[in-house]
Enzyme design. Structure first.
Site: not given
Length: 202
Positions: A8, A10
């Site tokens: 991922d 952010d």
């Protein structure tokens, strides 16, 4: 076959600044360079899989994500790290830009980005991992057939375990701990030893 660590973006790789595409505000999270170097040494391909509903919401153009990818590449290259892929989902069912306002199979917790990355890179999903900071990341990884790590940095606030697919293999405090957990796991048929836990586009 290859093996991948899906990442991922952010809140996992970079500091969580909502809907940010400004390169000057993209900062690596603590421990990320060391973590990714360790994973590269373990011969994992590193692929970003990121929800980017700001496109569907009309907050920025899809082309802005190219600058994000280039910035992330530059920041990591300084530390001897390279990304093997950068996938994002621009969709959202409640989007305001009609071409992106849809229900899709790539927006996490759906596994579309991970499956696409595994096919493109000839990877074994059972030998791969998904690392993220919320349970939607975990669910996407589990749906794809990966093992999963949740970075418990405070970004997951709901802790909704509505299905077994939302339960991570491990929970870690940061990326470096996550990388160490991966590097010491036995595969296949690993034993869990702790409860702590390309191109832009889809």
């Amino acid at each position: 076959m290859n093996k991948i660590v899906f990442l991922d973006k952010d809140g996992t790789l970079v500091e969580d600044v909502p809907y940010n595409t400004d390169p000057s505000r993209i900062k690596l999270c603590p421990g990320v360079p060391e973590a990714l170097r360790l994973l590269q040494q373990q011969e994992y391909k590193l692929i970003v899989a990121s929800n980017q509903s700001g496109v569907a919401r009309g907050l920025f153009m899809e082309e802005a994500l190219l600058r994000v990818k280039q910035t992330l590449d530059r920041l990591l290259r300084k530390h001897g790290v390279h990304l093997d892929g950068f996938y994002y989902c621009p969709h959202h069912v409640n989007g305001t830009v009609s071409r992106y306002a849809m229900k899709c199979t790539c927006r996490k917790p759906m596994p579309g980005m991970l499956i696409h990355g595994a096919v493109k890179h000839g990877a074994d999903l059972a030998a791969s991992w998904m690392i993220g900071d919320i349970l939607n990341d975990v669910e996407a990884g589990n749906r794809a057939g990966c093992r999963t790590i949740l970075i418990n940095n405070g970004n997951e606030t709901e802790w909704d375990y509505r299905s077994a697919k939302r339960i991570p293999t491990f929970i870690a405090n940061d990326m470096l701990e996550a990388a160490r957990l991966i590097s010491t796991s036995i595969m296949p048929g690993y034993t869990q030893t702790t409860s702590a836990g390309e191109q832009v586009g889809t």
